[in-house]
Design a protein around this motif. Structure first.
Motif, PDB file in Angstrom:
ATOM      1  N   VAL A  65      10.299  31.973  -1.523  1.00 28.03           N
ATOM      2  CA  VAL A  65      11.027  32.817  -2.470  1.00 28.03           C
ATOM      3  C   VAL A  65      10.462  34.236  -2.482  1.00 28.03           C
ATOM      4  O   VAL A  65      11.218  35.209  -2.402  1.00 28.03           O
ATOM      5  N   LEU A  66       9.128  34.356  -2.533  1.00 23.86           N
ATOM      6  CA  LEU A  66       8.529  35.692  -2.573  1.00 23.86           C
ATOM      7  C   LEU A  66       8.856  36.471  -1.302  1.00 23.86           C
ATOM      8  O   LEU A  66       9.241  37.634  -1.349  1.00 23.86           O
ATOM      9  N   GLY A  67       8.713  35.803  -0.161  1.00 23.82           N
ATOM     10  CA  GLY A  67       9.017  36.463   1.110  1.00 23.82           C
ATOM     11  C   GLY A  67      10.445  36.962   1.139  1.00 23.82           C
ATOM     12  O   GLY A  67      10.714  38.130   1.467  1.00 23.82           O
ATOM     13  N   THR A  68      11.378  36.096   0.774  1.00 25.07           N
ATOM     14  CA  THR A  68      12.786  36.474   0.788  1.00 25.07           C
ATOM     15  C   THR A  68      13.048  37.630  -0.176  1.00 25.07           C
ATOM     16  O   THR A  68      13.775  38.569   0.144  1.00 25.07           O
ATOM     17  N   LEU A  69      12.422  37.559  -1.361  1.00 22.35           N
ATOM     18  CA  LEU A  69      12.629  38.616  -2.357  1.00 22.35           C
ATOM     19  C   LEU A  69      12.175  39.973  -1.828  1.00 22.35           C
ATOM     20  O   LEU A  69      12.909  40.959  -1.925  1.00 22.35           O
ATOM     21  N   ASN A  86      14.505  41.126   1.026  1.00 21.84           N
ATOM     22  CA  ASN A  86      15.882  41.372   0.601  1.00 21.84           C
ATOM     23  C   ASN A  86      15.985  42.622  -0.268  1.00 21.84           C
ATOM     24  O   ASN A  86      16.848  43.472  -0.048  1.00 21.84           O
ATOM     25  N   LEU A  87      15.077  42.744  -1.249  1.00 24.56           N
ATOM     26  CA  LEU A  87      15.157  43.897  -2.146  1.00 24.56           C
ATOM     27  C   LEU A  87      14.867  45.191  -1.397  1.00 24.56           C
ATOM     28  O   LEU A  87      15.570  46.192  -1.561  1.00 24.56           O
ATOM     29  N   THR A  88      13.839  45.183  -0.557  1.00 26.10           N
ATOM     30  CA  THR A  88      13.470  46.406   0.152  1.00 26.10           C
ATOM     31  C   THR A  88      14.578  46.839   1.112  1.00 26.10           C
ATOM     32  O   THR A  88      15.072  47.970   1.048  1.00 26.10           O
ATOM     33  N   PHE A  89      14.964  45.954   1.999  1.00 23.68           N
ATOM     34  CA  PHE A  89      15.881  46.362   3.056  1.00 23.68           C
ATOM     35  C   PHE A  89      17.304  46.597   2.547  1.00 23.68           C
ATOM     36  O   PHE A  89      17.996  47.491   3.027  1.00 23.68           O
ATOM     37  N   CYS A  90      17.731  45.803   1.575  1.00 24.02           N
ATOM     38  CA  CYS A  90      19.072  46.012   1.030  1.00 24.02           C
ATOM     39  C   CYS A  90      19.159  47.340   0.290  1.00 24.02           C
ATOM     40  O   CYS A  90      20.162  48.044   0.388  1.00 24.02           O
ATOM     41  N   THR A 129       8.414  26.173  10.554  1.00 18.53           N
ATOM     42  CA  THR A 129       7.508  27.109   9.877  1.00 18.53           C
ATOM     43  C   THR A 129       8.237  27.732   8.688  1.00 18.53           C
ATOM     44  O   THR A 129       9.470  27.750   8.648  1.00 18.53           O
ATOM     45  N   LEU A 130       7.445  28.240   7.741  1.00 17.37           N
ATOM     46  CA  LEU A 130       8.064  28.891   6.587  1.00 17.37           C
ATOM     47  C   LEU A 130       8.745  30.190   7.009  1.00 17.37           C
ATOM     48  O   LEU A 130       9.784  30.565   6.468  1.00 17.37           O
ATOM     49  N   VAL A 182      12.429  31.673   6.079  1.00 13.28           N
ATOM     50  CA  VAL A 182      12.646  32.946   5.391  1.00 13.28           C
ATOM     51  C   VAL A 182      13.489  33.921   6.214  1.00 13.28           C
ATOM     52  O   VAL A 182      14.492  34.451   5.732  1.00 13.28           O
ATOM     53  N   LEU A 183      13.065  34.185   7.455  1.00  6.96           N
ATOM     54  CA  LEU A 183      13.621  35.320   8.196  1.00  6.96           C
ATOM     55  C   LEU A 183      15.142  35.307   8.352  1.00  6.96           C
ATOM     56  O   LEU A 183      15.792  36.328   8.097  1.00  6.96           O
ATOM     57  N   PRO A 184      15.768  34.186   8.744  1.00  9.30           N
ATOM     58  CA  PRO A 184      17.222  34.247   8.954  1.00  9.30           C
ATOM     59  C   PRO A 184      18.021  34.632   7.713  1.00  9.30           C
ATOM     60  O   PRO A 184      19.118  35.152   7.826  1.00  9.30           O
ATOM     61  N   PHE A 185      17.475  34.376   6.523  1.00 10.50           N
ATOM     62  CA  PHE A 185      18.231  34.720   5.316  1.00 10.50           C
ATOM     63  C   PHE A 185      17.486  35.761   4.480  1.00 10.50           C
ATOM     64  O   PHE A 185      17.665  35.856   3.275  1.00 10.50           O
ATOM     65  N   ALA A 186      16.640  36.546   5.167  1.00 14.27           N
ATOM     66  CA  ALA A 186      15.826  37.536   4.462  1.00 14.27           C
ATOM     67  C   ALA A 186      16.657  38.727   4.002  1.00 14.27           C
ATOM     68  O   ALA A 186      16.327  39.379   3.028  1.00 14.27           O
TER      69      ALA A 186
END
Lengths: 272, 280
Positions: A76-80, A83-87, A136-137, A141-145
């Motif tokens: 969750v933290l990785g995705t957040l 997602n927030l930065t790049f979007c 791996t985690l 994360v990466l495909p839906f980051a």
């Protein structure tokens, strides 16, 4: 009909609906606290006789619950962060800059929104395998980051900021990165919070993709771990129930803590 | 240098988007033309997978079930809209109810599955117990077809009502109060006002909810996977079939053909969806 009567009927209807909404949770919690004989009692008991807290310690010790929890938090933290930065970076560029290919990029974003993840999981998994990220985690994360809908949301938020604010800052000679981070981003806070919430809810509850990617137990997220729990303890549903209650707590805390941003977040999520 | 700024800002997001959404989208069409096992070499078979699909009973059954699940959409809409209207009418009392209706929405679907599987259990489940109170015979919620689909619909309704209630509330919030007040002054009762003024004004939201919830029904996976794992595949949905073919049988080519069908089904809905978003 008097006003008071109408009101009473409305409240009664709402209470009934609330009972249906909440009932299953009460039943889950009740099951998680039952002793082994009481589990199969018929008629079923709603309030357990002896409050068997050992189901909780039992499931905690029977499966690597802490590991599942830790993995879920990492995902969750990785995705957040991604997602927030790049979007918000991409949304800012789309909303505030004139450049060649902008319309085309926006079209790509819209195309991204229209692609359901259920459709692309096979090639995604094939690619993750090739990238050595299976099980791996990072592979989770990466495909839906980066969520195309997030780019869209952030673009809308940046577009709503008055031009004058940006111009005043540009006169002062700030760099584009500073302009984005120090001036513009703070003004999109409600949208940012909404995006964060629905990223959290979506990622925390996600099941299909982690189920596909993760193979070994020590890499499972909570949802995958729980689904295996159903199989492993199908004859001991008290453990499964206790595990489910434990796994629900983090979402509940975030929900109660960030309530005011929720409606926005959910509405944005609805268009997905 | 300055001209490069927007491109640099876009770069990371676009890289992710290209690598993990647009490229796989292309791959899925290509894979669907291959005989491609997860472990072996692949060979081109043209329309072979699609010919196989047409003759595959399980494909048609799962497709039919996915469509059948869409039938619950109007029910969800009626319930959600009613809740939204009631909650809005009693603003102060409505607040805590909003919260309660929302709990099923935020709960991860695997947990929802765990909860309902136990409620649907045949001999000791709560639902059959409640039925027995009315002297009704027990129902095989988890095994009989098409009862299994009804079970999934019940869960969808339970989870979706609060969610779409929120969406309706957001839609209701942008209707100008004056419009409704004016009709009150003209002597319209609450029901009349709701039917003739509020609901027509809510049309964009109604369309949105219809699109979103029926697309969600077609893509249903987790509920089915966790609630009726023991049921035969023909009782399940298209995405579960896709998962089974691709990740239990490792037949990536055939799974991809199913994905192409799924994509064509959802694209029509999603297209309407984006159009709606642009006009908002």
């Amino acid at each position: 009909m008097t006003y008071a009567m109408k009101r009473a009927i409305i409240i009664l209807t709402l209470s009934l609906a609330a009972a249906v909404a909440i009932g299953p949770f009460v039943w889950l919690i009740s099951t998680s606290l039952k002793g082994s004989e009481e589990l199969f009692a018929f008629p079923p008991t709603l309030i357990p006789h002896d409050l068997a807290l050992e189901n909780y310690t039992g499931v905690w010790n029977a499966v690597p619950f802490q590991t599942y929890l830790f993995n879920s938090v990492i995902v969750v933290l990785g995705t957040l962060v991604f997602n927030l930065t790049f979007c918000s970076l991409a949304g800012f560029a789309l909303a505030r800059y004139e450049f060649r290919g902008r319309a085309f990029v926006f079209l790509l974003v819209l195309a991204g929104i229209m692609i359901p993840k259920e459709v692309i999981i096979i090639p995604l998994y094939a690619n993750v395998l090739k990238m050595q990220l299976a099980d791996t985690l990072a592979g989770v994360v990466l495909p839906f980051a980066v969520d195309a809908l997030g780019i869209f949301m952030m673009r809308q938020a940046f577009m709503a900021i008055p031009r004058e604010i940006e111009e005043a800052a540009t006169v002062d000679g700030v760099s584009p990165l500073r302009l984005w981070w120090n001036v513009m981003l703070p003004m999109t806070r409600p949208t940012l919070a909404a995006l964060a919430i629905f990223t959290f809810i979506g990622t925390w509850g996600d099941f299909l993709w982690p189920l596909v990617v993760l193979k070994s137990r020590e890499h499972f997220t909570l949802q995958v771990g729980l689904s295996y729990l159903i199989g492993a303890f199908s004859d001991n549903y008290r453990y499964v129930a206790a595990g489910a209650v434990l796994a629900a707590i983090p979402v509940l805390l975030v929900f109660l803590g960030m309530q005011k941003y929720f409606e926005r977040g959910i509405f944005a999520g609805a268009t997905k | 240098m300055k001209a490069a700024v927007p491109y640099l800002f876009l770069l990371p997001a676009l890289l992710f988007l290209a690598l993990f959404a647009l490229l796989p989208m292309g791959q899925i069409f290509y894979y669907s033309l291959l005989n491609y096992s997860a472990f072996g070499p692949s060979e081109f078979v043209g329309a072979g997978n699609f010919v196989r699909l047409v003759n595959d009973g399980n494909f048609w059954w799962t497709l039919a079930n996915s469509f059948l699940l869409v039938l619950v959409t109007p029910v969800i809409m009626v319930v959600a809209l009613s809740l939204a209207l009631l909650v809005r009418r009693e603003v102060r009392i409505g607040k805590p109810f909003r919260l309660l209706f929302f709990l099923p929405v935020i709960t991860p679907i695997v947990i929802v599955g765990i909860i309902w599987r136990w409620i649907f259990a045949e001999e000791i489940g709560m639902l059959n117990y409640l039925l027995s109170l009315f002297s009704l015979p027990p129902v095989h919620w988890l095994t009989d077809y098409p009862t299994t689909t009804v079970s999934i619909m019940i869960v969808t309704l339970w989870r979706g009502a609060g969610y779409y209630m929120m969406v309706f509330l957001a839609g209701l919030a942008v209707i100008p109060r004056e419009v409704e007040e004016a009709s009150m002054i003209d002597g319209a009762g609450w029901l009349q006002q709701t039917v003739h003024i509020t609901i027509p004004l809510l049309k964009p939201t109604l369309t949105l909810v219809f699109v979103v919830s029926s697309t969600a029904a077609i893509k249903m996976f987790t509920e089915v996977y966790t609630i009726i794992p023991g049921a035969p595949i023909a009782n399940k949905t298209l995405v579960v079939y896709l998962y089974q073919q691709a990740f239990e049988r490792f037949d990536f080519g055939y799974g991809s053909a199913i994905a192409v069908v799924l994509f064509l089904l959802t694209i029509a809905f999603s297209y309407a969806n984006v159009r709606l978003m642009e006009s908002r």
